[in-house]
Design an enzyme around this catalytic site. Structure first.
Site, short mmCIF file in Angstrom:
data_model
loop_
_atom_site.label_atom_id
_atom_site.label_comp_id
_atom_site.label_asym_id
_atom_site.label_seq_id
_atom_site.Cartn_x
_atom_site.Cartn_y
_atom_site.Cartn_z
CB CYS A 249 -0.98 -0.01 1.15
SG CYS A 249 -0.25 0.02 2.81
CG HIS B 150 -4.49 -0.01 3.97
ND1 HIS B 150 -3.75 -0.76 3.10
CD2 HIS B 150 -5.59 0.38 3.27
CE1 HIS B 150 -4.37 -0.84 1.94
NE2 HIS B 150 -5.50 -0.15 2.02
CG HIS C 31 -6.93 0.44 -1.29
ND1 HIS C 31 -7.08 -0.35 -0.18
CD2 HIS C 31 -8.06 0.22 -2.02
CE1 HIS C 31 -8.23 -0.99 -0.22
NE2 HIS C 31 -8.84 -0.66 -1.33
#
Length: 147
Positions: A37, A102, A114
């Site tokens: 990510c 994240h 993402h």
């Protein structure tokens, strides 16, 4: 320096179109066909014009880099009116290393792009649904405001 968020988002879309898979152990940027990510978001923002750091950033080191790259902190664990180009980071700063954090970028006021484990690559998802599924982690929201 100017960061073009449309270019950054186009980079994320290219990672998705190239079927980059999720990995925290590869190059992390998509260069070897894998990304995580933070590596994907960092590289996308660099593709949009953000300054290149000495190393690929993670969810811990990204906060300060965003602030020195013309982004402002919009929200810390409170609602904000999201818009295209906003960068989110999940996980309380100081506790988000590795799988503890994240990050991604909003493509609309409610959808994000993402790189993630659950889709084994780059996906577009509804932010609120994904956040709820992730047990509502602590979060930060940044928006580019200029250098």
């Amino acid at each position: 320096m100017t960061v073009n968020m449309d270019r950054a988002l186009a980079f994320m879309e290219a990672l998705q179109a190239n079927h980059v898979t999720y990995s925290m152990t590869g190059r992390r940027t998509g260069a070897d066909g894998t990304a995580d990510c933070s590596g994907a978001v960092y590289t996308a923002l660099c593709a949009g014009g953000a300054p290149v750091a000495d190393t690929v950033l993670d969810t811990e080191t990204m906060h300060g880099w965003l602030l020195t790259s013309g982004f402002v902190l919009l929200a810390e664990n409170m609602r904000w009116p999201a818009q295209r180009g906003d960068v989110f980071i999940w996980g309380e700063h100081g506790k988000s290393a590795g799988a503890g954090g994240h990050t991604g970028i909003f493509i609309t006021d409610h959808d994000i792009i993402h790189c993630n484990y659950s889709h084994n690559g780059v996906s577009v998802n509804n932010y609120a649904q994904y956040w709820n599924t992730a047990n509502r982690p602590y979060y930060y929201a940044y928006r580019y405001s200029g250098s």
